[in-house]
Scaffold this active site. Structure first.
Site, PDB file in Angstrom:
ATOM      1  N   HIS A  56       0.892  -1.233   0.106  1.00  0.00           N
ATOM      2  CA  HIS A  56      -0.014   0.137  -0.150  1.00  0.00           C
ATOM      3  C   HIS A  56       0.803   1.195   0.066  1.00  0.00           C
ATOM      4  CE1 HIS A  56      -3.974  -2.045   1.919  1.00  0.00           C
ATOM      5  NE2 HIS A  56      -3.215  -2.734   0.884  1.00  0.00           N
ATOM      6  N   GLU A  58       0.851   3.912   1.862  1.00  0.00           N
ATOM      7  CA  GLU A  58       1.217   4.414   3.116  1.00  0.00           C
ATOM      8  C   GLU A  58       2.679   3.398   3.550  1.00  0.00           C
ATOM      9  OE1 GLU A  58      -1.902   3.503   2.254  1.00  0.00           O
ATOM     10  OE2 GLU A  58      -3.020   4.386   3.752  1.00  0.00           O
ATOM     11  N   CYS A  87      -6.150   2.089   5.622  1.00  0.00           N
ATOM     12  CA  CYS A  87      -6.725   0.687   6.027  1.00  0.00           C
ATOM     13  C   CYS A  87      -6.230   0.366   7.604  1.00  0.00           C
ATOM     14  CB  CYS A  87      -6.589  -0.502   5.056  1.00  0.00           C
ATOM     15  SG  CYS A  87      -4.870  -0.833   5.245  1.00  0.00           S
ATOM     16  N   CYS A  90      -2.347  -0.242   7.380  1.00  0.00           N
ATOM     17  CA  CYS A  90      -1.581   0.952   7.464  1.00  0.00           C
ATOM     18  C   CYS A  90      -1.449   1.765   8.597  1.00  0.00           C
ATOM     19  CB  CYS A  90      -1.891   1.836   6.074  1.00  0.00           C
ATOM     20  SG  CYS A  90      -1.681   0.814   4.704  1.00  0.00           S
TER      21      CYS A  90
END
Length: 170
Positions: A56, A58, A87, A90
């Site tokens: 992801h 992040e 999410c 993260c």
């Protein structure tokens, strides 16, 4: 012309990073880690390219920042700017890395983020301030445009397949 505040300035940088991912066919989510008023790390979604569930935006930015500082614990004062509400994975990484502030643009529409709950849970004896809705419209439209184009492409491919099936065999 209106002058951008600091949060908008850094969110625009996250949007620019998200657009890099978009060019690669990734879901356009971008993130930047800021320390002492400077971007120290950038990341964008790379799940499709790397075939990693954890790739992801992040995570990519936080990992790069940790490498830059030579520690899993980021220095006090680090901020994370991300185009979509983080999410749980993260958010957990941001808490673990001791990010002090998280700014996000678009809200996760399906309510899967748990951002506020995790930020307020005082996990790891660390509190992270979370501010949502920074350049929300721009961040949302980037994602909406991506998914609309994806649905349109799938619709066209389905129509082509149906057309091919309808043709008589020679």
């Amino acid at each position: 012309m209106r002058r951008l505040n600091q949060d908008e300035k850094f969110m625009r940088k996250a949007i620019a990073v998200a657009k890099r991912g978009l060019k690669e066919g990734e879901v356009p989510i971008g993130a930047v880690v800021v320390f002492e008023g400077k971007v120290v790390a950038r990341g964008y979604n790379r799940r499709a390219r790397l075939q990693l569930a954890s790739a992801h935006a992040e995570m990519m930015a936080i990992d790069k920042a940790c490498k830059k500082f030579g520690s899993w614990r980021l220095p006090e004062g680090c901020k994370l700017y991300v185009t979509l509400e983080p999410c749980p994975m993260c958010m957990g990484a941001a808490l673990n890395a001791r990010v002090d502030e998280i700014y996000f643009g678009a809200y996760e529409q399906k309510g899967r983020s748990l951002t506020s709950a995790l930020a307020d849970a005082n996990l790891l004896n660390h509190k992270t301030e979370v501010i949502g809705g920074v350049l929300e419209e721009e961040c949302s439209s980037l994602l909406t445009g991506f998914f609309s184009a994806l649905r349109q492409k799938a619709k066209e491919e389905k129509a082509r397949a149906t057309d091919e099936d309808a043709k008589p065999n020679p």
